[in-house]
Design a protein around this motif. Structure first.
Motif, PDB file in Angstrom:
ATOM      1  N   UNK A 149     -48.661 -47.755-127.278  1.00 10.30           N
ATOM      2  CA  UNK A 149     -48.204 -47.315-125.657  1.00 10.30           C
ATOM      3  C   UNK A 149     -49.171 -45.579-125.912  1.00 10.30           C
ATOM      4  N   UNK A 150     -48.400 -44.736-126.810  1.00  8.37           N
ATOM      5  CA  UNK A 150     -48.875 -44.220-126.934  1.00  8.37           C
ATOM      6  C   UNK A 150     -50.362 -43.243-127.344  1.00  8.37           C
ATOM      7  N   UNK A 152     -52.400 -45.971-126.200  1.00  8.54           N
ATOM      8  CA  UNK A 152     -53.087 -46.163-125.071  1.00  8.54           C
ATOM      9  C   UNK A 152     -53.610 -47.680-125.847  1.00  8.54           C
TER      10      UNK A 152
ATOM     11  N   UNK B  53     -39.701 -39.984-121.718  1.00  7.59           N
ATOM     12  CA  UNK B  53     -40.583 -41.459-121.574  1.00  7.59           C
ATOM     13  C   UNK B  53     -40.538 -41.784-119.867  1.00  7.59           C
ATOM     14  N   UNK B  56     -44.103 -40.196-119.643  1.00  4.44           N
ATOM     15  CA  UNK B  56     -45.783 -41.541-120.073  1.00  4.44           C
ATOM     16  C   UNK B  56     -44.986 -42.439-119.810  1.00  4.44           C
ATOM     17  N   UNK B  57     -44.699 -42.990-118.879  1.00  6.47           N
ATOM     18  CA  UNK B  57     -44.634 -44.669-119.062  1.00  6.47           C
ATOM     19  C   UNK B  57     -44.329 -45.475-119.502  1.00  6.47           C
ATOM     20  N   UNK B  58     -42.979 -45.114-120.637  1.00  2.15           N
ATOM     21  CA  UNK B  58     -42.787 -45.781-121.469  1.00  2.15           C
ATOM     22  C   UNK B  58     -41.085 -46.529-120.661  1.00  2.15           C
ATOM     23  N   UNK B  80     -50.710 -46.533-115.516  1.00  2.86           N
ATOM     24  CA  UNK B  80     -50.386 -46.824-116.466  1.00  2.86           C
ATOM     25  C   UNK B  80     -51.545 -46.439-117.030  1.00  2.86           C
ATOM     26  N   UNK B  81     -52.520 -47.355-117.207  1.00  2.00           N
ATOM     27  CA  UNK B  81     -53.391 -47.471-118.254  1.00  2.00           C
ATOM     28  C   UNK B  81     -53.763 -45.701-118.622  1.00  2.00           C
ATOM     29  N   UNK B  84     -51.667 -42.947-120.068  1.00  3.29           N
ATOM     30  CA  UNK B  84     -51.483 -43.148-121.083  1.00  3.29           C
ATOM     31  C   UNK B  84     -52.207 -42.767-121.899  1.00  3.29           C
ATOM     32  N   UNK B  85     -53.415 -42.130-121.554  1.00  2.00           N
ATOM     33  CA  UNK B  85     -54.418 -41.692-122.205  1.00  2.00           C
ATOM     34  C   UNK B  85     -54.633 -40.355-121.686  1.00  2.00           C
ATOM     35  N   UNK B  87     -51.085 -38.531-122.219  1.00  2.00           N
ATOM     36  CA  UNK B  87     -50.536 -37.785-122.664  1.00  2.00           C
ATOM     37  C   UNK B  87     -49.933 -38.220-123.579  1.00  2.00           C
ATOM     38  N   UNK B  89     -47.543 -38.535-127.284  1.00  2.00           N
ATOM     39  CA  UNK B  89     -45.753 -37.531-127.324  1.00  2.00           C
ATOM     40  C   UNK B  89     -45.391 -39.027-129.273  1.00  2.00           C
ATOM     41  N   UNK B  91     -42.218 -38.927-131.765  1.00  2.00           N
ATOM     42  CA  UNK B  91     -41.330 -39.451-131.206  1.00  2.00           C
ATOM     43  C   UNK B  91     -40.087 -38.517-132.784  1.00  2.00           C
TER      44      UNK B  91
END
Ligand SMILES: Nc1ncnc2c1ncn2[C@@H]1O[C@H](COP(=O)(O)OP(=O)(O)OP(=O)(O)O)[C@@H](O)[C@H]1O
Ligand SMILES: [Mg+2]
Lengths: 244, 250
Positions: A149-150, A152, B53, B56-58, B80-81, B84-85, B87, B89, B91
């Motif tokens: 997801x991160x 894209x 979270x 970034x839409x998680x 969302x697309x 996502x691009x 931001x 992230x 973990x």
């Protein structure tokens, strides 16, 4: 262990040769026996071909059926459950008969023996493949989806490049077992006349009236084939494990 | 702290988040300016991860509004697309792709989602591997690297997407003590280069040295927002004071 089985089988044959069994029917040193043996072994071609084509198709179907099971949408999950439950409930032999005798009438097409057998075996196995893939995909950590997801990735790319390569590695042993299972199940397509190992044996029994000897050879044929394939699968498995 | 609207890159307005009947975020608002470096801290379960979270839409929030880099985050997959691009992230558990080499981990995103050629993606990857100081590890697999190196690869993987904002969720919590510094150093450099960052971390040294804003969360709410010096020396609330006592003298 497996060597022991082979020895026992061999002992049986030798014992039979000296007694009044009819081993002459498959005695390679006589002309008739040699021809018969060749006849039996020629079934190997369709046993292997049918199993390989069927497992390849069933893996593809299994993969397609597994994907909706992972969806958040309960209707998609329902489609998966429906397919798996229905297909698992039908005995393989029944499916083979239906695909060969029934499907051509329903669909208005002609299916030859080979494809009828392959389709029936593949369909029947696909439910199990779907369950294997579902478990394999679900075993991949959810952090892998989040990382995708991160960066894209869309759903298909996430599956194709991140999730499936990891899942397939994990389900490889199970797929190997399914192949072994398929080799055994392929004997059932003899009922619709596919010229594989079992069919060849049945035909020879009809002409030679020597079921004991012919079917003993048949047992040995499957035994050796399955042991070889199992060993190959285990070897592949080991290789994958050390490579990771 | 200047809160100039023209500079604003993230606007979180009164968002709520429920897990079942449990409310993890309660009307949380947060504004982030370009180049701002925010450190979020607070007790376990206070909603820190959930908040970033959502950005970034998680996670999808249930109430309120999130705008990132001019994009309103809503139900459309299009927004969302886009978000996502923008931001990146990082973990706690790195989440590198174990079956891919370091290089392939880095080039996958640019090649698939930005349609950059392999050659350009590899050049981009080398640039960011040098930035996190491990260009020599490009052909290795994640399992062959130390934890600190893996986390730096994860940072580089995010940077390859050239995001406008970087989110960090306890990036050093899973690391052995001797590796924490190498990751924090990389993050500090990133901050010096002007990256907008939101970091969830309890590394007080990093917070004091790098952050320009401290946010303290407790029980699904932002309880306190302050400059680091004031935050660490004169917290306004009792809850924040108790928390600082715990992490400063444990
Ligand atoms: N997927 C989920 N399902 C149910 N509850 C969740 C889920 N994710 C988080 N929660 C709950 O929401 C609350 C906030 O979680 P969150 O992970 O945001 O806390 P945190 O501040 O990041 O804590 P920590 O310091 O332990 O990481 C916790 O009580 C947690 O149990
Ligand atoms: Mg957290």
């Amino acid at each position: 262990m497996k060597k022991m089985y082979l020895f026992i089988a061999l002992a049986f044959i030798l014992a039979g040769c000296s007694g009044n069994w009819g081993w002459y029917v498959v005695n390679p040193t006589t002309e008739g026996g040699f021809v018969n043996l060749k006849f039996l072994l020629s079934g190997l071609y369709y046993t292997i071909l049918t199993s390989l084509v069927a497992i390849a198709i069933s893996i593809l179907i299994g993969l397609v059926v597994a994907l909706p099971a992972l969806s958040k949408n309960k209707y998609l999950r329902g489609i998966n459950r429906f397919y798996v439950e229905i297909v698992r409930a039908i005995p393989i032999l029944v499916l083979i008969l239906w695909v060969y005798y029934g499907l051509p009438q329903v669909a208005g097409i002609t299916i030859d023996v080979f494809w009828a057998g392959v389709i029936a075996l593949a369909l029947s196995d696909s439910a199990f493949e779907a369950e294997i893939f579902r478990a394999g995909i679900q075993s991949v950590d959810k952090g892998q989806y989040e990382a995708s997801h991160t960066i894209s990735l869309n759903y298909l790319d996430t599956m194709r490049f991140v999730i499936l390569p990891q899942a397939i590695r994990r389900v490889l042993p199970a797929l190997g077992n399914q192949l072994v299972y398929m080799l055994k199940m392929s004997s059932l397509v003899s009922v619709i006349g596919m010229e594989e190992l079992t069919r060849k044996a049945n035909e020879l029994v009809v002409t030679e009236y020597r079921p004991l000897e012919v079917y003993t050879i048949l047992v040995l044929e499957y035994l050796i084939l399955i042991l070889l394939v199992s060993a190959a699968v285990r070897r592949l498995e080991k290789k994958m494990n050390t490579g990771n | 702290m200047s809160s100039n609207i023209d500079n604003q890159i993230i606007c979180v307005e009164k968002i709520s988040k429920f897990f079942g009947s449990f409310q993890a975020l309660k009307d949380v608002s947060l504004s982030v300016n370009i180049g701002q470096r925010i450190v979020i801290c607070g007790p376990s379960g206070s909603g820190k991860s959930t908040l970033i979270r959502c950005i970034n839409g998680l996670e999808q929030q249930q109430g309120g509004k999130i705008i990132v880099d001019g994009i309103v985050l809503n139900d459309s997959s299009d927004s969302l697309t886009k978000i996502k691009s923008r931001v990146g992230m990082v973990f706690q558990q790195f989440n590198l792709f174990p079956h891919l080499s370091v290089m392939d981990n880095l080039t996958l995103g640019p090649m698939r989602s930005k349609k950059i050629t392999k050659i350009d993606a590899e050049a981009l990857a080398m640039k960011y591997l040098e930035r996190v100081r491990i260009p020599e590890q490009a052909s290795k697999f994640p399992s062959q690297l130390s934890g600190g190196q893996q986390q730096r690869v994860a940072i580089a993987r995010s940077l390859c997407m050239e995001p406008a904002i970087m989110l960090f969720d306890e990036p050093t919590s899973a690391l052995d003590p001797e590796m924490i510094k190498e990751v924090l150093d990389v993050m500090s450099e990133l901050a010096n280069d002007g990256m907008t960052m939101i970091c969830v971390t309890h590394e007080t040294g990093f917070a004091r040295g790098v952050a320009d804003t401290m946010v303290f969360m407790d029980d699904g709410e932002i309880v306190e927002t302050a400059e680091p010096e004031k935050f660490f020396t004169k917290p306004k609330t009792r809850r924040c004071q108790d928390f600082l006592d715990k992490i400063l003298h444990h």
